[in-house]
Design an enzyme around this catalytic site. Structure first.
Site, PDB file in Angstrom:
ATOM      1  N   GLY A 100       0.804  -1.217   0.000  1.00  0.00           N
ATOM      2  CA  GLY A 100       0.000   0.000   0.000  1.00  0.00           C
ATOM      3  C   GLY A 100       0.835   1.263   0.000  1.00  0.00           C
ATOM      4  N   GLY A 102       2.619   3.637   1.463  1.00  0.00           N
ATOM      5  CA  GLY A 102       3.246   3.822   2.765  1.00  0.00           C
ATOM      6  C   GLY A 102       3.767   5.218   3.002  1.00  0.00           C
ATOM      7  N   ARG A 192       3.098  14.183  -7.178  1.00  0.00           N
ATOM      8  CA  ARG A 192       3.121  13.379  -8.395  1.00  0.00           C
ATOM      9  C   ARG A 192       1.749  13.426  -9.071  1.00  0.00           C
ATOM     10  NH1 ARG A 192       6.222   7.857  -6.643  1.00  0.00           N
ATOM     11  NH2 ARG A 192       4.307   7.350  -5.514  1.00  0.00           N
ATOM     12  N   ASP A 269       4.279  -4.221  -7.237  1.00  0.00           N
ATOM     13  CA  ASP A 269       3.598  -3.058  -6.657  1.00  0.00           C
ATOM     14  C   ASP A 269       4.126  -1.752  -7.238  1.00  0.00           C
ATOM     15  OD1 ASP A 269       5.829  -4.136  -4.897  1.00  0.00           O
ATOM     16  OD2 ASP A 269       5.680  -2.109  -4.104  1.00  0.00           O
TER      17      ASP A 269
END
Length: 522
Positions: A100, A102, A192, A269
């Site tokens: 996930g 983090g 981002r 990921d």
């Protein structure tokens, strides 16, 4: 500052019912609502006006307090609820379970000029997925991300974009070398921008937990919002979805190989379903042409994510995504059929890309394969700078002898004295092959050079350049950040004022921390 806000993901996908911001397992949800940690004294270092324009902001907006407060995480955009995505993944080939966001917090989605953008702060504080980390980022890694995301865009490589780079005003404790000597560094935040930050691992999570309801919900949402061109139904819809992801991933990898970029952490990921480059950690550009090079200290022993292995890893990751989507299809054969086309399609795309790098406009299957294979072997005989070699190769003329041709690219050798007589002969033989091949072309030398220079960059963000800007920024000097940002907007142009950056890695950078290999510590 006015943004055209949409909240499709949080409106249409299940949220974590708990608001506890502690590391924990999150079940039956796609995200958790989480607030950024308020920075003590944020300040703007740099912002991209072009990215601001994409989301509907102006230069005046960039200079406003609203911009500073919003993209440092100090204030929340009215009508939004920031969130962190949950996903799983394979890290270095091993199943890691729940991961996930983090150290990333998604602010909101923007719909501007018929395009969808997600705004995400990296380094804005902990989330339920931070595990043992603090959720913050430091200045050095944030500079690298901000500069590289924009550099990749201008190189023509599919990528996330970077809107802004800010100092938080807080210090962050990091052990840069993982050697038990942590030190405080300046905290920083990057904003981002991407269509979404949905990853291969987003689907792996639900498949691994046998949560087929949410697997289908996420997949249907992703297709509807981000793949509207897919009009098929039922099982075919999911196969078309997988086919589209495989194709865009393949194209991204070909671009990486074209410019000599090494991602460094191709975990599932870190793979976007949009086929864009995400998560700029220990990346790097090939200095000398070495297919076995990886910029990641964690990968030093096995070199799983080395330059030459990136196509194979992309395929391996696609297999994991196929496994995750399998429960929606319940038939392995059509997924295998799609996967089986990857290697053939990649080889074809790679061959065409290398033809373009060499200025070969008229395909000659057998001759081209020989010239390309011979070149990739001979580039490894002695240290040869990839960027300098291909850029200078465009100056070779059809009438040049092998010796004259070699002289024109000799600046690419890190130590020309390392070339013995046998090595020189190998180069002469290759240039003889290359001369024969380009003499089959109908285009002029000038036309060929123009074609080559359009895809062989003159300037890339070499690690030592990034490190120079980091060292200066640590002292409050952002001149190099601004200079590199402007330089890398036109990587294929000559830019005489910046000629000093068209150069090999200096000797002092060969083994310097941050210039040769990097850790994941940020």
């Amino acid at each position: 500052m006015k943004l055209n806000i949409q909240n499709s993901l949080t409106d249409q996908l299940p949220a974590d019912p708990s608001s506890i911001n502690n590391p924990r397992q999150v079940e039956h949800a796609c995200f958790s609502y989480v607030q950024p940690k308020q920075p003590s004294n944020p300040s703007l270092i740099h912002a991209s006006e072009e990215v601001a324009n994409l989301i509907g902001l102006s230069q005046d907006d960039i200079l406003s307090n609203d911009f500073l407060n919003t993209f440092s995480g100090k204030t929340i955009i009215p009508g939004t609820k920031p969130y962190a995505l949950v996903y799983a993944g394979h890290q270095f080939g091993n199943w890691a379970g729940q991961l996930g966001d983090g150290r990333a917090i998604n602010l909101t989605e923007i719909f501007q000029d018929n395009k969808r953008y997600t705004l995400q702060l990296k380094g804005a504080g902990p989330t339920p997925y931070s595990r043992t980390a603090d959720g913050f980022a430091v200045l050095r890694s944030s500079i690298r991300e901000h500069l590289c995301a924009e550099a990749m865009h201008y190189l023509g490589v599919p990528t996330t974009r970077s809107l802004s780079l800010m100092l938080s005003g807080d210090e962050v404790l990091r052990d840069i070398l993982y050697n038990g000597n942590p030190a405080y560094e300046k905290g920083a935040i990057v904003c981002r921008v991407a269509p979404s930050f949905i990853r291969f691992g987003s689907f792996e999570l639900f498949a691994a937990r046998n949560d087929l309801k949410n697997l289908q919900l996420l997949t249907d949402y992703t297709i509807k919002l981000h793949f509207p061109e897919i009009e098929s139904e039922g099982i075919l819809k999911y196969l078309d979805f997988f086919q589209a992801i495989m194709q865009s991933t393949l194209e991204m990898i070909v671009h990486w190989q074209r410019i000599g970029f090494v991602h460094g952490v191709m975990n599932t990921d870190n793979m976007s379903i949009h086929g864009i480059t995400i998560d700029y950690g220990p990346y790097g550009w090939l200095e000398d042409y070495n297919p076995n090079w990886t910029p990641n200290t964690t990968d030093r022993q096995h070199k799983r994510y080395r330059f030459g292995n990136q196509p194979e890893i992309a395929l391996w990751n696609l297999y994991q995504l196929a496994n995750a989507l399998y429960p929606l299809i319940n038939d392995a054969k059509p997924l295998e059929n799609i996967l089986n086309t990857f290697s053939v399609d990649y080889q074809s795309a790679y061959l065409n890309m290398m033809r373009n790098k060499l200025g070969l406009a008229l395909p000659k299957e057998e001759e081209d394969s020989v010239v390309i294979e011979s070149l990739t072997e001979i580039l490894q005989v002695v240290e040869t700078d990839m960027t300098l070699f291909f850029r200078n190769l465009s100056t070779v003329l059809k009438v040049d002898s092998p010796k004259i041709a070699l002289d024109k690219i000799a600046v690419a050798f890190y130590n020309e004295k390392d070339l013995n007589e046998s090595d020189l002969n190998k180069w002469y033989i290759w240039f003889e092959q290359y001369s024969n091949r380009i003499n089959l072309e109908t285009q002029t030398d000038s036309e060929r050079a123009q074609q080559m220079n359009a895809i062989n960059p003159k300037y890339v963000l070499r690690n030592y350049m990034a490190q120079l800007s980091i060292d200066a920024a640590d002292k409050g000097d952002y001149t190099l950040i601004n200079e590199f940002f402007e330089l890398l907007k036109k990587p294929y142009d000559e830019q005489p004022d910046y000629e000093k950056w068209f150069a090999k890695r200096p000797d002092w950078a060969r083994d310097k921390v941050g210039c040769s290999m990097l850790s994941c510590s940020s």
